[in-house]
Design a protein around this motif. Sequence first.
Motif, PDB file in Angstrom:
ATOM      1  N   SER A  59      60.338  48.188  74.928  1.00  0.00           N
ATOM      2  CA  SER A  59      59.111  48.695  74.307  1.00  0.00           C
ATOM      3  C   SER A  59      57.924  48.518  75.252  1.00  0.00           C
ATOM      4  N   PHE A  60      57.940  47.450  76.023  1.00  0.00           N
ATOM      5  CA  PHE A  60      56.912  47.262  77.053  1.00  0.00           C
ATOM      6  C   PHE A  60      57.006  48.374  78.090  1.00  0.00           C
ATOM      7  N   TRP A  61      58.220  48.728  78.482  1.00  0.00           N
ATOM      8  CA  TRP A  61      58.393  49.799  79.460  1.00  0.00           C
ATOM      9  C   TRP A  61      57.815  51.116  78.938  1.00  0.00           C
ATOM     10  N   TRP A 105      47.609  44.581  84.151  1.00  0.00           N
ATOM     11  CA  TRP A 105      46.922  44.445  82.864  1.00  0.00           C
ATOM     12  C   TRP A 105      47.784  44.933  81.698  1.00  0.00           C
ATOM     13  N   LEU A 106      48.774  45.772  81.994  1.00  0.00           N
ATOM     14  CA  LEU A 106      49.607  46.344  80.942  1.00  0.00           C
ATOM     15  C   LEU A 106      50.372  45.270  80.170  1.00  0.00           C
ATOM     16  N   TRP A 107      50.820  44.243  80.861  1.00  0.00           N
ATOM     17  CA  TRP A 107      51.598  43.179  80.218  1.00  0.00           C
ATOM     18  C   TRP A 107      50.754  42.446  79.179  1.00  0.00           C
ATOM     19  N   LYS A 124      51.379  42.490  75.122  1.00  0.00           N
ATOM     20  CA  LYS A 124      51.635  41.237  74.406  1.00  0.00           C
ATOM     21  C   LYS A 124      50.675  41.056  73.229  1.00  0.00           C
ATOM     22  N   ASN A 125      49.464  41.595  73.351  1.00  0.00           N
ATOM     23  CA  ASN A 125      48.465  41.442  72.296  1.00  0.00           C
ATOM     24  C   ASN A 125      48.650  42.439  71.150  1.00  0.00           C
ATOM     25  N   ARG A 126      49.608  43.347  71.315  1.00  0.00           N
ATOM     26  CA  ARG A 126      49.892  44.306  70.257  1.00  0.00           C
ATOM     27  C   ARG A 126      51.059  43.811  69.421  1.00  0.00           C
ATOM     28  N   PRO A 149      59.466  40.435  70.210  1.00  0.00           N
ATOM     29  CA  PRO A 149      58.308  39.969  70.980  1.00  0.00           C
ATOM     30  C   PRO A 149      58.623  39.799  72.460  1.00  0.00           C
ATOM     31  N   ALA A 150      57.579  39.793  73.279  1.00  0.00           N
ATOM     32  CA  ALA A 150      57.772  39.572  74.712  1.00  0.00           C
ATOM     33  C   ALA A 150      58.388  38.209  74.966  1.00  0.00           C
ATOM     34  N   TYR A 151      57.966  37.226  74.202  1.00  0.00           N
ATOM     35  CA  TYR A 151      58.524  35.891  74.325  1.00  0.00           C
ATOM     36  C   TYR A 151      59.167  35.510  72.992  1.00  0.00           C
TER      37      TYR A 151
END
Length: 203
Positions: A149-151, A175-177, A181-183, A189-191
């Motif tokens: 989803s990040f990609w 800055w994209l990461w 993560k804030n969305r 989740p990212a983590y």
Amino acid sequence: ARILFLIRNPIERAYAASVWRLHMLIARDLLKGQTVEAATEAQLLEGFDHPEVRAETDYLQILEKWQRFYPPEQIFVGFIEDIHFHPIRLLRHIYRFIGVDASYAQKALKGKVNARSPKHMPSNAATYLASRYHEDLRLLSERFGGYASFWLYCAESLANDSLDEEIPYPLWNSWLWKDWKNRSFSRTPAYPRKGRVQSGVLA
């Protein structure tokens, strides 16, 4: 048999493959007097369009082929973000998957191998690849969520934003990461909780 299939953002993979191809052409004196840093847009695009690069970046088709012969429980899909953020935890998962004592994971990490990746990506290359792989990324995001989803978020942001001449590479250094993560739209989740890795067996 145990299949280990490690994947990364197709935008990053296609760019890295094109840069590696230029390294090889320069090393073989097929591009005399050329440096990778001075690569033209046409040279990069030639790498992006190479049939081998396209085929090796089509992750879902590759998985479909493997699954014709092996059940999901024998296929492990790993994400490069886990290699970066959770290397020991990821290695423990892989060791368990292949039946190796996971306690050796800490000792196995000694240093980077073939660490020749660029630190930046030209914005025109990022925009081009974001557009080219958008549909692939949509399908990967539906299949895996999380890092995939990040990609997809990267592709949509890079295609719509006005960019500087270069952007940080890999994209988790950009800055994209932080924005992603804030969305809260990502299903994974990212983590993951307690630092769990996303990589794992298909089953």
